[in-house]
Design an enzyme around this catalytic site. Sequence first.
Site, short mmCIF file in Angstrom:
data_model
loop_
_atom_site.label_atom_id
_atom_site.label_comp_id
_atom_site.label_asym_id
_atom_site.label_seq_id
_atom_site.Cartn_x
_atom_site.Cartn_y
_atom_site.Cartn_z
N ASP A 235 0.96 -1.28 0.02
CA ASP A 235 -0.18 -0.10 0.02
C ASP A 235 0.71 1.22 0.04
O ASP A 235 0.50 2.42 -0.49
CB ASP A 235 -0.82 0.12 1.13
CG ASP A 235 -1.79 1.22 1.26
OD1 ASP A 235 -2.78 1.34 0.30
OD2 ASP A 235 -1.70 2.12 2.12
N LYS A 239 1.50 4.19 -2.87
CA LYS A 239 1.52 5.59 -2.59
C LYS A 239 2.67 6.38 -3.35
O LYS A 239 2.85 7.32 -4.05
CB LYS A 239 1.17 5.99 -1.10
CG LYS A 239 -0.16 5.62 -0.69
CD LYS A 239 -0.33 5.62 0.70
CE LYS A 239 -1.39 5.36 1.26
NZ LYS A 239 -1.38 5.02 2.92
N1 LIG Z 1 -9.62 3.65 4.96
C1 LIG Z 1 -8.43 4.48 4.46
O1 LIG Z 1 -8.07 5.26 5.63
C2 LIG Z 1 -8.36 4.86 3.25
C3 LIG Z 1 -8.58 3.96 2.16
N2 LIG Z 1 -8.32 4.32 0.76
C4 LIG Z 1 -8.94 3.61 -0.25
O2 LIG Z 1 -10.46 3.52 -0.26
C5 LIG Z 1 -10.97 2.26 -0.97
C6 LIG Z 1 -11.86 1.81 -0.26
O3 LIG Z 1 -11.74 1.24 0.56
P1 LIG Z 1 -12.80 0.53 1.81
O4 LIG Z 1 -13.84 1.13 1.74
O5 LIG Z 1 -12.20 0.23 3.28
O6 LIG Z 1 -12.96 -0.89 1.10
P2 LIG Z 1 -14.27 -2.03 1.55
O7 LIG Z 1 -13.60 -3.30 0.98
O8 LIG Z 1 -14.70 -1.64 2.78
O9 LIG Z 1 -14.98 -1.47 0.14
C7 LIG Z 1 -14.71 -1.85 -0.99
C8 LIG Z 1 -16.00 -1.82 -1.95
O10 LIG Z 1 -15.74 -1.75 -3.10
C9 LIG Z 1 -16.52 -2.73 -4.09
N3 LIG Z 1 -15.88 -3.24 -5.13
C10 LIG Z 1 -15.27 -4.28 -5.25
N4 LIG Z 1 -14.87 -4.48 -6.42
C11 LIG Z 1 -15.39 -3.56 -7.18
C12 LIG Z 1 -15.74 -3.31 -8.66
N5 LIG Z 1 -14.95 -3.80 -9.61
N6 LIG Z 1 -16.35 -2.31 -9.09
C13 LIG Z 1 -17.09 -1.63 -8.07
N7 LIG Z 1 -17.14 -1.78 -6.86
C14 LIG Z 1 -16.23 -2.94 -6.47
C15 LIG Z 1 -16.83 -3.89 -2.81
O11 LIG Z 1 -17.87 -4.48 -3.24
P3 LIG Z 1 -18.69 -5.54 -2.26
O12 LIG Z 1 -19.37 -4.82 -1.10
O13 LIG Z 1 -19.43 -6.51 -3.03
O14 LIG Z 1 -17.55 -6.47 -1.73
C16 LIG Z 1 -17.08 -2.89 -1.67
O15 LIG Z 1 -18.11 -2.29 -1.72
C17 LIG Z 1 -9.57 1.46 -0.87
O16 LIG Z 1 -8.95 1.55 -2.25
C18 LIG Z 1 -8.72 2.07 -0.09
O17 LIG Z 1 -7.33 1.78 -0.23
C19 LIG Z 1 -7.63 5.44 0.63
C20 LIG Z 1 -7.02 6.20 1.65
C21 LIG Z 1 -7.47 6.10 3.10
N1 LIG Z 2 -4.38 1.46 4.66
C1 LIG Z 2 -4.00 2.93 4.31
C2 LIG Z 2 -5.25 4.10 4.49
C3 LIG Z 2 -4.96 4.88 3.62
O1 LIG Z 2 -4.25 4.90 2.35
C4 LIG Z 2 -3.11 3.42 5.38
O2 LIG Z 2 -3.02 2.41 6.70
O3 LIG Z 2 -2.33 4.47 5.20
#
Ligand SMILES: NC(=O)C1=CN([C@@H]2O[C@H](COP(=O)(O)OP(=O)(O)OC[C@H]3O[C@@H](n4cnc5c(N)ncnc54)[C@H](OP(=O)(O)O)[C@@H]3O)[C@@H](O)[C@H]2O)C=CC1
Ligand SMILES: N[C@@H](CC=O)C(=O)O
Length: 377
Positions: A235, A239
């Site tokens: 991850d 970045k």
């Molecule tokens: N949490 C953090 O601090 C940070 C997170 N992020 C990024 O945010 C993103 C989301 O994280 P998070 O919400 O925790 O992840 P989750 O696993 O909680 O959610 C991911 C979602 O994406 C859906 N999904 C998977 N494949 C597809 C697809 N092909 N098309 C559309 N939707 C899809 C999943 O579907 P289903 O519900 O069916 O499984 C789910 O609803 C990640 O990329 C993460 O790196 C970035 C910065 C910080």
């Molecule tokens: N998993 C990531 C979330 C943000 O990108 C982190 O721990 O920094």
Amino acid sequence: MVNIPLLLMGCGEVGRQLLHHIVSCRPLHSKQGVMLRVVGVCDSKSMVAAPDVLTSHLDDEFLLKLCKVKSSGSSLQELANFGGCQVFSGQEIARKVMEFAATLRKLSGLTLVDCSASSQTVELLSQAVNLDCCVVLANKKPLTSSLNDYDKLVSQPRRIRHESTVGAGLPVISSINRILSSGDPIFRIIGSLSGTLGYVMSEVEGGRPFSEVVNTAKRLGYTEPDPRDDLSGMDVARKALILARLLGRRINLDSIKVESLYPVEMGPDVMSVDEFLSNGLPLLDKDIQNRIDNASSKGKVLRYVCLIEESRCEVGIQEVAKDSALGRLKGSDNVLEIYSRCYSKQPLVIQGAGAGNDTTAAGVLADILDIQDLFRH
Ligand SMILES: NC(=O)C1=CN([C@@H]2O[C@H](COP(=O)(O)OP(=O)(O)OC[C@H]3O[C@@H](n4cnc5c(N)ncnc54)[C@H](OP(=O)(O)O)[C@@H]3O)[C@@H](O)[C@H]2O)C=CC1
Ligand SMILES: N[C@@H](CC=O)C(=O)O
């Protein structure tokens, strides 16, 4: 009123938080003369969409219901019973999204918001860019696949925002873009860019077992859906790649040296996430504690550091002085030092919460508002 039609890909932790932010910010946006119209939401299997994306959208009551359905672990399909929407699944989703993009292009355009953690959205996003859609990403994977995909995505720079891909809601990408566009070359970036690894290191220093702390980081919303993405360093490598490409480096993920905190025998091909969290992680407690104690005996602490300098782009564990900017980090904070001609002796320092669903979704929302001028007619 400026109308911004949105299609959200991914309604997991971050996507749902974004929908909550959109709903709760309605009075503020209305004062600002902006209306975010959510015309569709999809997960890995299905998409719910407004009956006619030109004239209607999913209303707030529906969006909150959607969040409830998804957080209870149910499928978006269930919302078909709720009425007021169309539901699509499988291969039909991509076709419909492109149809919506083509329809809305005639009026105002469409913004695709990628809050998934999937590497499979990149194709759809590239096609959407060809139809002049705007793209807002929290998902790092589309920007870290091939250079060909990357070039397509950033081919219309005004139409893409991805602040939350590095440092969650922190203004990292926008600050770098401002420095670069003023002709001030950046020659070094060093920092701690993982909220999870920052939190884990500082909590284990305080005496808590590694396995317990990783589980807490997951609960707090800091980790990737599979925390091994954080613990493997991948991850952070993503970045680093996003930043390096922003600086003009033509490199790929496999050119970055990455250090993993767990062995291949605990990888995703060998065990499930749950198995890793409950059985794999405790086996690592002693080794991590020893490494931390060893650093401490030299007056140092361990930090997972990202360095981009000249031809170097690497991420891994370093022993750093306790009283350095990196050493003083606590909790999920990220810190980033940027050195350029204008910031040559004293770097520009960006520090603050670098992970968490709230701050990440807030960063995505700010990105959406940042492109509102493209929807003014
Ligand atoms: N949490 C953090 O601090 C940070 C997170 N992020 C990024 O945010 C993103 C989301 O994280 P998070 O919400 O925790 O992840 P989750 O696993 O909680 O959610 C991911 C979602 O994406 C859906 N999904 C998977 N494949 C597809 C697809 N092909 N098309 C559309 N939707 C899809 C999943 O579907 P289903 O519900 O069916 O499984 C789910 O609803 C990640 O990329 C993460 O790196 C970035 C910065 C910080
Ligand atoms: N998993 C990531 C979330 C943000 O990108 C982190 O721990 O920094």
